[in-house]
Design a protein around this motif. Structure first.
Motif, short mmCIF file in Angstrom:
data_model
loop_
_atom_site.label_atom_id
_atom_site.label_comp_id
_atom_site.label_asym_id
_atom_site.label_seq_id
_atom_site.Cartn_x
_atom_site.Cartn_y
_atom_site.Cartn_z
N ASP A 47 0.87 -1.19 0.06
CA ASP A 47 -0.10 -0.16 -0.12
C ASP A 47 0.92 1.28 0.14
OD1 ASP A 47 -2.46 -1.28 0.20
OD2 ASP A 47 -2.38 -1.45 2.32
N ARG A 48 1.89 1.21 0.96
CA ARG A 48 2.82 2.56 0.83
C ARG A 48 3.36 2.70 -0.33
NH1 ARG A 48 4.85 0.17 5.87
NH2 ARG A 48 2.82 -0.07 6.88
N LEU A 49 4.05 1.64 -1.07
CA LEU A 49 4.78 1.67 -2.27
C LEU A 49 3.94 2.10 -3.24
CD1 LEU A 49 7.43 1.67 -3.54
CD2 LEU A 49 7.15 -0.93 -4.04
N PHE A 50 2.53 1.73 -3.30
CA PHE A 50 1.48 2.17 -4.21
C PHE A 50 1.31 3.61 -4.24
CE2 PHE A 50 -2.73 3.12 -4.89
CZ PHE A 50 -2.82 2.90 -6.48
N THR A 143 1.19 2.68 -15.14
CA THR A 143 0.10 2.86 -14.15
C THR A 143 -0.92 1.82 -14.12
OG1 THR A 143 0.69 5.16 -14.66
CG2 THR A 143 -1.50 4.78 -13.37
N VAL A 144 -1.19 1.41 -15.27
CA VAL A 144 -2.04 0.18 -15.36
C VAL A 144 -1.38 -1.03 -14.46
CG1 VAL A 144 -3.27 -1.55 -16.88
CG2 VAL A 144 -3.24 0.90 -17.49
N GLN A 145 -0.28 -1.29 -14.70
CA GLN A 145 0.23 -2.45 -13.98
C GLN A 145 0.28 -2.09 -12.48
OE1 GLN A 145 4.21 -2.91 -15.84
NE2 GLN A 145 3.46 -4.36 -17.18
N LEU A 146 0.55 -0.69 -12.26
CA LEU A 146 0.74 -0.30 -10.83
C LEU A 146 -0.77 -0.51 -10.02
CD1 LEU A 146 2.44 0.72 -8.37
CD2 LEU A 146 1.67 3.19 -9.28
N LEU A 147 -1.61 -0.02 -10.69
CA LEU A 147 -3.04 -0.21 -10.36
C LEU A 147 -3.54 -1.56 -10.17
CD1 LEU A 147 -4.71 2.47 -12.28
CD2 LEU A 147 -4.20 2.70 -9.89
N GLU A 148 -3.31 -2.29 -11.10
CA GLU A 148 -3.67 -3.99 -10.94
C GLU A 148 -2.77 -4.77 -9.82
OE1 GLU A 148 -2.87 -5.25 -14.82
OE2 GLU A 148 -4.94 -4.88 -15.49
N TRP A 149 -1.67 -4.18 -9.68
CA TRP A 149 -0.73 -4.74 -8.61
C TRP A 149 -1.45 -4.26 -7.17
CZ3 TRP A 149 2.88 -1.98 -5.36
CH2 TRP A 149 3.68 -2.78 -4.52
N GLU A 150 -2.01 -2.98 -6.77
CA GLU A 150 -2.60 -2.62 -5.82
C GLU A 150 -3.97 -3.65 -5.59
OE1 GLU A 150 -3.54 -0.73 -1.99
OE2 GLU A 150 -1.71 -1.11 -3.18
N ILE A 151 -4.40 -3.72 -6.77
CA ILE A 151 -5.81 -4.18 -6.51
C ILE A 151 -5.54 -5.72 -5.79
CG2 ILE A 151 -8.00 -5.20 -7.85
CD1 ILE A 151 -7.49 -2.83 -9.75
N GLY A 152 -4.56 -6.43 -6.26
CA GLY A 152 -4.41 -7.78 -5.82
C GLY A 152 -3.39 -7.87 -4.56
N ASP A 156 -5.04 -2.07 2.44
CA ASP A 156 -6.15 -0.97 2.50
C ASP A 156 -7.08 -0.90 1.76
OD1 ASP A 156 -6.91 2.02 2.38
OD2 ASP A 156 -6.20 1.67 4.37
N ALA A 157 -8.41 -1.24 2.06
CA ALA A 157 -9.52 -1.21 1.30
C ALA A 157 -9.82 -0.03 0.54
CB ALA A 157 -10.75 -1.64 1.97
N ASP A 158 -9.54 1.09 1.10
CA ASP A 158 -9.73 2.42 0.58
C ASP A 158 -8.71 2.66 -0.82
OD1 ASP A 158 -11.89 3.20 2.06
OD2 ASP A 158 -10.53 4.02 3.55
N LEU A 159 -7.45 2.33 -0.57
CA LEU A 159 -6.66 2.31 -1.74
C LEU A 159 -6.83 1.34 -2.63
CD1 LEU A 159 -3.24 2.95 0.32
CD2 LEU A 159 -4.37 4.31 -1.23
N GLN A 160 -7.38 0.12 -2.21
CA GLN A 160 -7.79 -0.79 -3.47
C GLN A 160 -8.85 -0.41 -3.99
OE1 GLN A 160 -7.98 -4.38 -0.78
NE2 GLN A 160 -6.50 -5.39 -2.29
N HIS A 161 -9.78 0.16 -3.54
CA HIS A 161 -10.92 0.67 -4.35
C HIS A 161 -10.48 2.13 -4.89
CE1 HIS A 161 -14.39 -1.62 -2.74
NE2 HIS A 161 -13.90 -1.30 -1.48
N PHE A 162 -9.78 2.72 -4.47
CA PHE A 162 -9.21 3.87 -5.39
C PHE A 162 -8.62 3.37 -6.79
CE2 PHE A 162 -5.37 6.20 -6.70
CZ PHE A 162 -5.88 7.43 -6.96
N ALA A 163 -7.72 2.17 -6.53
CA ALA A 163 -7.16 1.71 -7.83
C ALA A 163 -8.09 1.12 -8.68
CB ALA A 163 -6.14 0.40 -7.40
#
Length: 186
Positions: A47-50, A143-152, A156-163
Motif C-alpha cells: 500500500d505504501r509503495l503504491f 500505471t495500469v500495472q501499478l493499479l492492478e498490483w494494488e488491487i491484488g 487497505d480497502a480504500d486504496l484498493q477501491h481507489f485503484a
C-alpha cells in the motif's frame, strides 16, 4: 467445459470482484483488531509503495500536461488538458487517502520524470508532440500495472477501491494516447 467456466469467472472479468484486503506484507508494528485482521488504516508495504509511486506518476502527468499545452496540435492540447484535469482530481483523492493512512507522499517530480521533462523542454513542434505522446503511452502502461498490483496486493480497502475506480480512466487515457500516436506517425 473447464476452460469455459474459467474464462467466465467474474474474478477474471473485472478487478471490481477482486479480494479487498491483503494482510501479507504487514509491518511488525501493525495494529490488529484480531489475529490476521488489521485495524482500519493499517497499510502494508505494498500500500505504501503504491501510494508513493502513484503520487509521483500523478504529479508528473499534471506537470507534463501543463507543458504539453504549448503544442500546436489540437489533439495533443486536448489530451494534455484532460491529463491535467483527471490526474489533478485523482491526486487529490490519493492525497486524502494517504493522509488518513499516514503515508508520506513525494513532493515534486522524481528523478526519472525530471529527466524526461528536461528532454521534453528541449523539443518543439512535431518532435515534442511525438516524444510527449510516447512518454504518455509508457507512463500509462506502467500505471495500469501499478493499479492492478494494488488491487491484488494491497491491504487497505480504500486504496484498493481507489485503484479499481481509477483503472478504467487510466485505460481510457492509454487508448487515447495510442490513437493520437497513430495519427502522428501516419
Amino acid at each position: 467445459m473447464g476452460l469455459t467456466a474459467l474464462c467466465a469467472s467474474p474474478l477474471l472479468v473485472s478487478p471490481l470482484f477482486a479480494q479487498i484486503g491483503n494482510p501479507a506484507g504487514n509491518a511488525p508494528d501493525t495494529l490488529m483488531d484480531s489475529p490476521g485482521q488489521p485495524m482500519p488504516h493499517q497499510t502494508n508495504y505494498q500500500d505504501r509503495l503504491f501510494a508513493q509511486l502513484a503520487a509521483a506518476g500523478g504529479t508528473a502527468e499534471v506537470d507534463f500536461g501543463n507543458l504539453a499545452k504549448k503544442s500546436g496540435h489540437s489533439a495533443i492540447k486536448e489530451f494534455a488538458s484532460r491529463m491535467v484535469d483527471d490526474h489533478s482530481a485523482a491526486n487529490e483523492k490519493l492525497k486524502s487517502l494517504a493522509e488518513a493512512d499516514k503515508i508520506p507522499l513525494p513532493q515534486g517530480l522524481d528523478d526519472e520524470h525530471k529527466q524526461l521533462r528536461a528532454k521534453l523542454e528541449k523539443l518543439e513542434g512535431a518532435a515534442f508532440d511525438l516524444a510527449y505522446i510516447i512518454s504518455q503511452i509508457t507512463d500509462h502502461q506502467k500505471t495500469v500495472q501499478l493499479l492492478e498490483w494494488e488491487i491484488g496486493s494491497g491491504q487497505d480497502a480504500d486504496l484498493q477501491h481507489f485503484a479499481s475506480d481509477t483503472l478504467p480512466t487510466v485505460l481510457e487515457h492509454l487508448r487515447m494516447a495510442r490513437d493520437i500516436k497513430a495519427k502522428l506517425v501516419s
